[in-house]
Structures are given as C-alpha cells and as structure tokens.
Design a protein around this motif. Structure first.
Motif, short mmCIF file in Angstrom:
data_model
loop_
_atom_site.label_atom_id
_atom_site.label_comp_id
_atom_site.label_asym_id
_atom_site.label_seq_id
_atom_site.Cartn_x
_atom_site.Cartn_y
_atom_site.Cartn_z
N ILE B 41 52.93 90.59 61.04
CA ILE B 41 52.23 91.54 60.15
C ILE B 41 53.20 92.10 59.11
CG2 ILE B 41 51.15 93.84 60.09
CD1 ILE B 41 49.78 93.06 62.77
N GLU B 42 54.39 92.46 59.57
CA GLU B 42 55.40 92.99 58.65
C GLU B 42 55.70 91.99 57.54
OE1 GLU B 42 56.74 96.09 58.23
OE2 GLU B 42 55.04 96.34 59.61
N VAL B 43 55.90 90.74 57.96
CA VAL B 43 56.20 89.68 57.00
C VAL B 43 55.02 89.49 56.02
CG1 VAL B 43 56.65 87.20 56.71
CG2 VAL B 43 57.78 88.47 58.55
N ALA B 44 53.81 89.45 56.58
CA ALA B 44 52.62 89.25 55.75
C ALA B 44 52.46 90.39 54.75
CB ALA B 44 51.38 89.15 56.64
N LYS B 45 52.73 91.62 55.21
CA LYS B 45 52.60 92.79 54.32
C LYS B 45 53.55 92.68 53.15
CE LYS B 45 50.70 96.57 57.05
NZ LYS B 45 51.00 97.82 57.76
N LYS B 46 54.80 92.33 53.48
CA LYS B 46 55.79 92.20 52.41
C LYS B 46 55.38 91.10 51.44
CE LYS B 46 59.80 94.32 54.44
NZ LYS B 46 60.60 94.11 55.65
N GLU B 47 54.88 90.03 52.02
CA GLU B 47 54.46 88.89 51.20
C GLU B 47 53.29 89.29 50.29
OE1 GLU B 47 54.23 85.03 49.76
OE2 GLU B 47 55.83 85.92 50.99
N VAL B 48 52.26 89.90 50.87
CA VAL B 48 51.05 90.24 50.11
C VAL B 48 51.31 91.36 49.11
CG1 VAL B 48 48.74 91.25 50.31
CG2 VAL B 48 49.43 89.40 51.83
N TYR B 49 51.88 92.46 49.61
CA TYR B 49 52.04 93.63 48.72
C TYR B 49 53.21 93.48 47.75
CZ TYR B 49 48.65 95.75 51.85
OH TYR B 49 47.52 96.01 52.58
N GLY B 50 54.12 92.56 48.10
CA GLY B 50 55.26 92.37 47.21
C GLY B 50 54.96 91.44 46.05
N ASN B 51 53.85 90.73 46.13
CA ASN B 51 53.53 89.76 45.07
C ASN B 51 52.13 89.99 44.50
OD1 ASN B 51 55.92 87.91 45.27
ND2 ASN B 51 55.18 87.83 47.37
N MET B 52 51.77 91.26 44.32
CA MET B 52 50.41 91.54 43.85
C MET B 52 50.26 91.21 42.36
SD MET B 52 48.84 94.90 45.60
CE MET B 52 50.36 95.79 45.71
N THR B 53 49.12 90.65 42.03
CA THR B 53 48.82 90.40 40.62
C THR B 53 48.36 91.71 39.98
OG1 THR B 53 46.48 89.96 41.04
CG2 THR B 53 47.99 88.08 41.20
N GLY B 54 48.24 91.68 38.66
CA GLY B 54 47.76 92.86 37.94
C GLY B 54 46.41 93.31 38.45
N TRP B 55 45.52 92.36 38.63
CA TRP B 55 44.16 92.70 39.06
C TRP B 55 44.16 93.31 40.46
CZ3 TRP B 55 39.79 94.34 37.67
CH2 TRP B 55 38.68 94.25 38.50
N LYS B 246 49.22 93.36 30.69
CA LYS B 246 50.54 93.82 31.18
C LYS B 246 50.48 95.31 31.54
CE LYS B 246 52.90 89.90 30.08
NZ LYS B 246 51.75 89.03 29.78
N LEU B 247 49.57 95.61 32.44
CA LEU B 247 49.24 97.00 32.70
C LEU B 247 49.90 97.60 33.93
CD1 LEU B 247 47.27 96.03 35.00
CD2 LEU B 247 45.43 96.34 33.37
N THR B 248 50.71 96.80 34.67
CA THR B 248 51.32 97.35 35.89
C THR B 248 52.51 98.25 35.54
OG1 THR B 248 52.91 95.56 36.14
CG2 THR B 248 50.74 95.21 37.11
N ALA B 249 52.91 99.03 36.53
CA ALA B 249 54.04 99.93 36.33
C ALA B 249 55.29 99.16 35.91
CB ALA B 249 54.29 100.73 37.60
N GLU B 250 55.49 98.01 36.55
CA GLU B 250 56.67 97.18 36.22
C GLU B 250 56.65 96.74 34.76
OE1 GLU B 250 56.65 93.91 38.88
OE2 GLU B 250 58.05 94.84 40.29
N ASN B 251 55.47 96.24 34.32
CA ASN B 251 55.32 95.82 32.93
C ASN B 251 55.57 96.98 31.96
OD1 ASN B 251 52.46 93.80 33.84
ND2 ASN B 251 54.58 93.13 33.55
N ASP B 259 58.80 106.04 31.83
CA ASP B 259 60.19 106.37 32.14
C ASP B 259 60.61 106.03 33.55
OD1 ASP B 259 60.77 107.76 29.56
OD2 ASP B 259 59.13 109.00 30.25
N GLY B 260 59.64 105.74 34.42
CA GLY B 260 60.05 105.43 35.78
C GLY B 260 58.88 105.08 36.69
N ILE B 261 59.22 104.46 37.82
CA ILE B 261 58.21 104.06 38.80
C ILE B 261 58.50 104.79 40.11
CG2 ILE B 261 57.25 102.13 40.12
CD1 ILE B 261 58.19 100.28 37.84
N ILE B 262 57.46 105.32 40.72
CA ILE B 262 57.63 106.00 42.00
C ILE B 262 57.12 105.07 43.10
CG2 ILE B 262 56.95 108.01 43.37
CD1 ILE B 262 56.52 109.39 40.54
N PRO B 263 58.01 104.69 44.04
CA PRO B 263 57.59 103.74 45.08
C PRO B 263 56.53 104.32 46.01
CG PRO B 263 59.79 104.58 45.54
CD PRO B 263 59.40 105.12 44.20
#
Lengths: 293, 316
Positions: B41-55, B246-251, B259-263
């Motif tokens: 589950i931990e691995v899957a979470k990192k995989e899924v939430y770490g690679n989210m698309t804009g949508w 390009k609407l994500t915080a990273e973009n 000015d910054g992103i809050i995790p």
C-alpha cells in the motif's frame, strides 16, 4: 497589307507598378446591422459609424490612432513580441496560430500603444486593442505593453487611455494571462498615486479578464453606444441561469444605468470630448504622491 | 469516496481489510500477508500520488472531505470573530472573514467558503462569490490595514459567480478594484490556494506578498472543463485541457507565478486534515516573521515588482 486593329504593338502588360491605379476596395459600405448602403468615404469620414443607424462598426488600433492623432503619433513598445511559453496545443498549436494570425492581420499582437496629441498641447498615451488578433485576447504582450504604457504616462505625466475590445484572457497563455490582470491593476494603482488621469474607453465587446481589471478601473469609464460589456459572457450566464437574458443586458446603456460607466460617447465626438476632458484636468497634480516614485 | 486513479490503493486496502478479519478470528496466521500488504500500500500510494496528472490533481482539489476555509480558521487559529457584509447591499456567504489569533499574532483571515451538503453548497453558492463578496473582502482588508494587522487569504473557488445580479452589481469592477487595492496594501498579505483557484474569481483575493499553493491544488485562468468547451468545443477534453493549462502547483512555481508549495499528507489534505493545519500554520507564521520586518513602502514595492515581472514575451 496587315490590319493593325487587333495587333498588340508591344508584348505583355507594360504599366509600371508605380503608375498603377489603386483599385478601391469598395466604393460603398453596407452597414452590417441596418443593411443600408453609404459611400465608403462618408463612412470613414463619420469615424466608421453608420450615418443611418449609428452602428459603430468594429475598428482596430490603426483606425483609433487615426481618429485621435491623424498621421502624427509614435508607436511604443513594438519590440515586445509574443511567445508560446506553455507549448500550448488545442486544435492547433499556439505557435502556428500566432504565425498565421500575424500573417493574416499584419499585427504582432492584440494591442498597440501610441503617444501623440489629441489637440495642440494635449498629449495622450493610448493603448488600443485589435479584436481581429485572436479575439483581442489578453496575453503577456498585451499586459506588458499596457504596464509600460502606464509607466510611460506616469514618468512623463501624460494621461493614459486604454481602448478595450476583447473577449478576455488568452487561454493559450493560461496563468501567465491571468496574472496580467494583477500586473496592469498594480501599475494603475501607482498611476493613481502620481495623480495622472486614466481613461478606460470601452467598445464592443469588452468581457472577461479585461473587464475584471484595467477596463473597469478608469477615473473615467467611457463606453461607445450599444457595446457589450461584462465579466461573464452572455452564453455562460444563459447556461448558468437556464433562461434568456433580458434585452439590453450588459449593454453600455445597462452599465450606465447601473453606475459602472461615467458616460456613453459617440465615436464621432471622441476626439473633441476627450480633448475637453483632458483640458479640464491639465496640470492638476495630487497634493502628495507617496510611493512608486 | 475514491477516484478512479486511486483504484490500485483501494484494492490493496480491501485485501488488507479481509486479511485483518481473518487475523481477528485467530485461526490462521496471516501476519506475514498483512505486513506485505501494508508495504504494498505504501509503495502504491507513493506511485499513485507521486505521479498525478493535472486532471487528477484537479479531482483531488475537489475532494468532498478536503478542509475548507472555515475548517482552517477553526483548527489553525483561535478566537475568530466573523464579520459580515459589504456595507452596501448584502452579506455574501461565499466569502467569510474576520480577525483571529494565529499563534500569538492577530491576523485578518478571509477566504471563499464551500458547503458540505446540498443545502450548504447552495447557501455558500458553491464558493462562487458575487461582487459584494469581493467588496466585503476588500472592506476587511482595509480594516486590517488601518490597524496594521497582516492579512491571510484562503483561495478555494470554481470562479466568480456568473449571473444576472452579479453583472448588475459589477462583478468585473469588484474584482478589478481588489486587484488594484491589494497591490498597495500597507500590511503583509499572504494568499494560499487551498483547493480550486479558478481565474479572476480566485485572483480577486489573490494579490499578495506571498502567493502559496497547497500541493494538490490548481490555479488557472479557466477551469479545465470550460477550457475544453471553448477551445475544443466539447466537454470531453478536460484531461487534455488540464495538462495544457499547466495549472498544478509545480507548474505554477516553475513559471514564476507563485512563491511556494506547501506539502500535503500523502493522498491529499483530506486523508489527514490535522497535519495540514499544523503545516500551514507553521508556514504562515514563518512568512509573517519575515514580512512584518519590512517597511510598508518596501513591502508594496516588492509586491508590485513581483507581479510586474510575470509574463512570457520576447524583447527584440
């Protein structure tokens, strides 16, 4: 004996380019609203307003600069050119869209800035939109040119006017486009503190992010007759409320009635009335300008 | 509730649940399986939430369990005194605000408020303010300026309200006025996108010395759905629109527009609201410490310079 009647003496067409007579594009202008026909020269002489029904034909920066300054004005900030920062691609790439639009319109973006005199000793900086450039949409170039036009007015103590004709933000520049609203409004705050007049001239149509920033911030908001002016577009509102909009909703007259424009002016009296207004305010300066000096 | 893209996690969680039921009965030793599933589950979470698309981020930003403005105010601050009305026509329920304690500082906090059920969503107009909402916000900000109290705005709106009354009362003018006035406020202003940041409706309370975005939020000139409908003339291109905008915080950070992103906690603020309250509070206090040392003229100069630098063009 030869018959000379049908014989061409010299081969080919020999008229020099400089001797060619320009063919008029159309001697007659047909009003797109009332369908009445008038002499094109009369139409232009009447500032592109139909003499029959008073319809203000949509015109661009070249025509407005001509109305206000005649032939004597200086274009500013032409060195600022559009780019495609997000490599945006909808039904075609933004890059191609820009190239095609530039070729088609002979303009480099949807707004040009000029400085000149509307009358002797009455200077004015004018930033004017061109609707035929991607719907007069506001991208980084429009925002930057307006920002610099405002700075120019502030530094030289010359009143500034923006002539709006826009569908709103340019989606292909996404959030860059959005932030032009903040940029231009911030610059206007500085212009206000310096006590330099700002006029917003609203034409058909003025909507979206343009309305929600500099277009509504004039010391004088002046609209041409029967222009569509609003924040949300009529289609969006109609879809949201699920019924037809009342007649005249979001027209210049509607805005005048609800207190959001100072006056409605005919384009034919634009130059004269603006001169009168600018003379009333000439050389009036604020008591104290605090910041932004 | 869960989204389609969370399916791998949900499936593993269901397996874990049944394994735990078996363990409770005590007949078979499944502790190895349970440990393995937890790790998966931990691995899957990192995989899924770490690679989210804009949508996917847009979807997460609209999660019904995400904290709203009032949740932040109640859980992050103390002694909140809500103020109502624009002193002109009415009180807009889509924007809330008032003075409160953030740590040992008095701050003005305000933001768009959404509702949690059908009735409350209507009451809050889905977080879409009318002109009086923006005018209430400006009134409160000017009040904060008067007492030299910093301002925090929380942005969470699908857009300014489109409607007959909004237009009659000057939606465009109300937003425009806020942009101009906020740019010259003499007190520190921190703006945080906590959910949806749609267009002028978001920017109307979004001109600040620090503009921050929570990790799983979006900020753009238009919603992906409307963008799809206008540019593609169909509602079916919202995923593509979300990517293109390009609407994500990273973009937004990469483009120099925030000015910054809050995790956020893994899986979004909705999975662990308590953590996001603590995180946001600490971030706000840190920025306030820095900003409150600046002289008002400097503050304004820097704020205007920051927004003036935004744009992408060539200079030839």
């Amino acid at each position: 004996m030869k018959l000379p009647w049908f014989k061409r003496e010299k081969a080919g067409i020999t008229t020099q380019t400089k001797d060619k007579k320009a063919t008029p594009e159309g001697l007659w202008h047909k009003c797109s609203r009332c369908k009445k026909v008038c002499d094109t020269a009369d139409h232009i002489g009447n500032k592109w307003v139909c003499p029959n029904c008073n319809y203000h034909t949509k015109i661009g920066s070249a025509e407005y600069f001509n109305i206000l300054f005649g032939e004597t004005f200086e274009l500013l900030f032409e060195n600022i050119k559009p780019t495609d920062p997000l490599e945006f691609f909808d039904t075609k790439s933004y890059k191609d869209r820009l190239v095609d639009t530039i070729a088609k319109t002979n303009l480099d973006d949807a707004l040009r800035v000029a400085v000149g005199e509307v009358a002797e000793g009455v200077p004015l900086v004018v930033a004017c939109m061109d609707f035929n450039f991607i719907g007069g949409s506001m991208g980084s170039v429009m925002g930057e040119r307006i920002a610099r036009a405002i700075d120019y007015g502030r530094e030289n103590k010359i009143p500034v006017m923006v002539i709006s004709k826009s569908g709103g933000a340019r989606m292909m520049e996404a959030a860059f486009s959005l932030m032009q609203m903040a940029k231009t409004s911030a610059k206007l705050a500085l212009l206000a503190q310096a006590g330099v007049p700002y006029i917003s001239w609203l034409t058909d149509p003025t909507t979206g992010g343009v309305t929600a920033s500099f277009a509504m911030l004039g010391d004088f908001n002046i609209a041409e007759p029967e222009a569509l002016i609003g924040f949300a577009g009529p289609r969006v509102i109609r879809e949201t409320i699920g019924k037809d909009l009342p007649k005249g909703f979001q027209s210049s007259e509607f805005l005048l009635e609800h207190g959001f424009v100072d006056s409605i002016m005919q384009r034919t009296e634009m130059k004269e009335k603006l001169t009168q207004l600018l003379r009333l305010l000439a050389n009036k300066r604020p008591i104290e300008a605090e910041i932004g000096s | 509730m869960s989204f389609d893209f969370e399916k791998p996690i949900v499936e593993l969680e269901e397996q874990l649940e049944s394994a735990q039921k078996i363990a409770e009965k005590g007949k078979v030793d499944v502790s190895g399986t349970i440990a393995e599933l937890r790790q998966k589950i931990e691995v899957a979470k990192k995989e899924v939430y770490g690679n989210m698309t804009g949508w996917q981020k847009v979807q997460l930003s609209r999660h019904p369990d995400r904290p709203y403005t009032m949740d932040y105010i109640e859980n992050m601050t103390e002694g909140f005194m809500e103020q109502h009305g624009d002193r002109n026509v009415k009180d807009d329920k889509a924007i809330v605000g008032g003075f409160t304690w953030l740590g040992d500082r008095t701050v003005m906090i305000l933001g768009q408020q959404k509702g949690r059920n059908t009735k409350m969503r209507q009451y809050r107009n889905f977080g879409m303010p009318n002109p009086e909402g923006y005018r209430k916000a400006l009134r409160l900000m000017k009040l904060a300026e008067k007492f030299n109290i910093p301002i925090i705005t929380l942005i969470d709106t699908p857009g300014a309200s489109p409607g007959l009354e909004a237009e009659e009362r000057g939606q465009g003018e109300a937003i425009a006025k806020n942009l101009m006035e906020m740019s010259v406020l003499k007190v520190p202003v921190i703006c945080v996108v906590i959910g949806e940041g749609a267009s002028g409706g978001a920017l109307g309370i979004g001109v600040g010395d620090r503009v921050l975005m929570l990790e799983n939020t979006w900020y753009s000139v238009i919603s992906p759905e409307s963008c799809s409908s206008i540019l593609w003339r169909s509602w079916d291109f919202k995923e593509k629109a979300a990517e293109s905008l390009k609407l994500t915080a990273e973009n937004m950070l990469a483009n120099g527009l925030i000015d910054g992103i809050i995790p956020e906690p893994l899986g979004g603020a909705n999975t662990d609201p308590a953590t996001i309250y603590t995180t946001l509070k600490a971030v706000l206090l840190k920025h306030l410490d820095v900003l409150s040392k600046l002289k008002p003229a400097k503050l304004i100069e820097q704020r205007i310079a920051k927004f003036s630098a935004m744009g992408a063009f060539e200079e030839v």
